[in-house]
Design an enzyme around this catalytic site. Structure first.
Site, PDB file in Angstrom:
ATOM      1  N   LYS A  37       0.852  -1.155  -0.072  1.00  0.00           N
ATOM      2  CA  LYS A  37       0.059  -0.003  -0.155  1.00  0.00           C
ATOM      3  C   LYS A  37       0.950   1.307   0.002  1.00  0.00           C
ATOM      4  CE  LYS A  37      -2.491  -1.077   3.833  1.00  0.00           C
ATOM      5  NZ  LYS A  37      -1.620  -2.182   4.339  1.00  0.00           N
ATOM      6  N   ARG A  96      11.882  -5.029   5.057  1.00  0.00           N
ATOM      7  CA  ARG A  96      11.490  -3.617   4.910  1.00  0.00           C
ATOM      8  C   ARG A  96      12.369  -2.664   5.794  1.00  0.00           C
ATOM      9  NH1 ARG A  96       5.494  -1.640   5.239  1.00  0.00           N
ATOM     10  NH2 ARG A  96       5.397  -2.154   7.425  1.00  0.00           N
ATOM     11  N   ARG A 108      -0.413  -9.038  13.243  1.00  0.00           N
ATOM     12  CA  ARG A 108      -1.164  -7.990  12.005  1.00  0.00           C
ATOM     13  C   ARG A 108      -1.811  -8.441  11.014  1.00  0.00           C
ATOM     14  NH1 ARG A 108       4.196  -5.018  10.712  1.00  0.00           N
ATOM     15  NH2 ARG A 108       2.993  -3.674   9.516  1.00  0.00           N
ATOM     16  N   ARG A 133     -10.065   0.585   8.247  1.00  0.00           N
ATOM     17  CA  ARG A 133      -9.560  -0.723   8.652  1.00  0.00           C
ATOM     18  C   ARG A 133     -10.677  -1.754   9.069  1.00  0.00           C
ATOM     19  NH1 ARG A 133      -3.790   0.435   9.019  1.00  0.00           N
ATOM     20  NH2 ARG A 133      -2.535  -1.527   9.221  1.00  0.00           N
ATOM     21  N   ARG A 167      10.965  -0.716  10.913  1.00  0.00           N
ATOM     22  CA  ARG A 167       9.890  -0.519  12.004  1.00  0.00           C
ATOM     23  C   ARG A 167       9.991  -1.551  13.171  1.00  0.00           C
ATOM     24  NH1 ARG A 167       4.451   0.588   8.746  1.00  0.00           N
ATOM     25  NH2 ARG A 167       3.543  -0.673  10.326  1.00  0.00           N
TER      26      ARG A 167
HETATM   27  P1  AMP Z   1       0.476   0.693   9.243  1.00  0.00           P
HETATM   28  O1  AMP Z   1       1.575   1.670   8.962  1.00  0.00           O
HETATM   29  O2  AMP Z   1      -0.680   1.046   8.176  1.00  0.00           O
HETATM   30  O3  AMP Z   1       0.910  -0.780   8.864  1.00  0.00           O
HETATM   31  O4  AMP Z   1      -0.058   0.636  10.561  1.00  0.00           O
HETATM   32  C1  AMP Z   1       0.649   0.383  11.517  1.00  0.00           C
HETATM   33  C2  AMP Z   1       0.101   0.144  12.914  1.00  0.00           C
HETATM   34  O5  AMP Z   1      -0.745   1.268  13.376  1.00  0.00           O
HETATM   35  C3  AMP Z   1      -1.427  -0.792  12.752  1.00  0.00           C
HETATM   36  O6  AMP Z   1      -0.934  -2.160  13.051  1.00  0.00           O
HETATM   37  C4  AMP Z   1      -2.363  -0.436  13.828  1.00  0.00           C
HETATM   38  O7  AMP Z   1      -1.582  -0.879  15.231  1.00  0.00           O
HETATM   39  C5  AMP Z   1      -2.077   1.103  13.838  1.00  0.00           C
HETATM   40  N1  AMP Z   1      -3.243   1.565  12.667  1.00  0.00           N
HETATM   41  C6  AMP Z   1      -2.851   2.238  11.445  1.00  0.00           C
HETATM   42  N2  AMP Z   1      -4.039   2.534  10.954  1.00  0.00           N
HETATM   43  C7  AMP Z   1      -5.050   2.209  11.686  1.00  0.00           C
HETATM   44  C8  AMP Z   1      -6.509   2.072  11.634  1.00  0.00           C
HETATM   45  N3  AMP Z   1      -7.239   2.714  10.626  1.00  0.00           N
HETATM   46  N4  AMP Z   1      -7.218   1.793  12.602  1.00  0.00           N
HETATM   47  C9  AMP Z   1      -6.561   1.400  13.789  1.00  0.00           C
HETATM   48  N5  AMP Z   1      -5.220   1.087  13.898  1.00  0.00           N
HETATM   49  C10 AMP Z   1      -4.456   1.479  12.931  1.00  0.00           C
END
Ligand code: AMP
Length: 216
Positions: free
Chosen positions: A15, A129, A173, A90, A162
């Site tokens: 993404k 990554r 996740r 999400r 990360r």
């Molecule tokens: P990402 O960078 O999109 O992989 O997000 C990293 C982490 O942030 C996720 O595993 C969640 O813990 C939190 N997170 C990101 N976006 C959301 C969302 N829309 N709703 C809830 N938690 C989120």
């Protein structure tokens, strides 16, 4: 024409990689809720510490908190030309909230691009990554390495892995995605907004597919 787009997919589906090239090409704002949350975490505030607990465990941050954050973000001037939402919504309640916010702004969602990916591939991608601390551009140490180790090709920022890109957290996740986010595929399919993007390890393939779709 204003384009308000969503990219949907499991962690590691590509993404962010798609977003960093697509947004400048379309002149729209990239909104990653993960990046916004990492900024709050980096501030070290009590809210940041609370959020860190959810993110580190691979769980989702509660909907009400994300809802407030996204409402403020979408109201900003920088979003006027269009947005690409990466990592939001999400959950079904988040998707319903988004629909309401955009309806109030008179801006319907143009398309939801779905990137599908299997768990094995996600693990291979995410354990390798790294991303730029400054501009957020993602790299893959084997498939898409930076020209100079540890340094972003584009802005010269420092590359970092990360904390939640560890195999155990990645598995959690992915399970969270299947349970909470996968229902959005039907949700958007029923609204005739879902566009499945051809899966590939080459980021250019997804980018070309989406650009071609939007130009049709
Ligand atoms: P990402 O960078 O999109 O992989 O997000 C990293 C982490 O942030 C996720 O595993 C969640 O813990 C939190 N997170 C990101 N976006 C959301 C969302 N829309 N709703 C809830 N938690 C989120």
């Amino acid at each position: 024409m204003t384009q308000d787009l969503i990219i949907l997919g499991a962690p590691g589906a590509g993404k962010g990689t798609l977003a960093v090239d697509l947004c400048p090409a379309l002149g729209i704002k990239h909104i990653s809720t993960g990046d916004l949350l990492r900024e709050v975490i980096a501030s070290g505030s009590p809210l940041g510490q609370e959020i860190d607990g959810y993110v580190k465990s691979g769980a989702l941050v509660p909907d009400d908190l994300i809802g407030r954050m996204i409402k403020d973000t979408l109201a900003a001037d920088a979003c006027r030309q269009g947005i690409l939402l990466d990592g939001f919504p999400r959950t079904i309640p988040q998707a319903e909230l988004l629909e309401k916010i955009l309806a109030d702004l008179g801006r319907p969602i143009s398309a939801v691009f779905y990137l599908s990916v299997e768990l094995d591939r996600v693990i291979r991608r995410l354990v390798n990554r790294v991303s730029c601390q400054q501009c957020g551009r993602p790299y893959h140490l084997i498939n898409l390495p930076p020209r100079q180790a540890g340094i972003c090709d584009v802005c010269g920022g420092v590359l970092r892995q990360r904390e939640d890109d560890k195999e155990e957290t990645i598995r959690k996740r992915f399970a969270t995605f299947l349970e909470k986010t996968q229902p959005l595929i039907d949700f958007y399919q029923n609204k005739n907004l879902l566009v499945e993007v051809q899966a590939s390890d080459d980021p250019q393939v997804a980018l070309n597919f989406v650009l071609k779709y939007l130009a049709r």
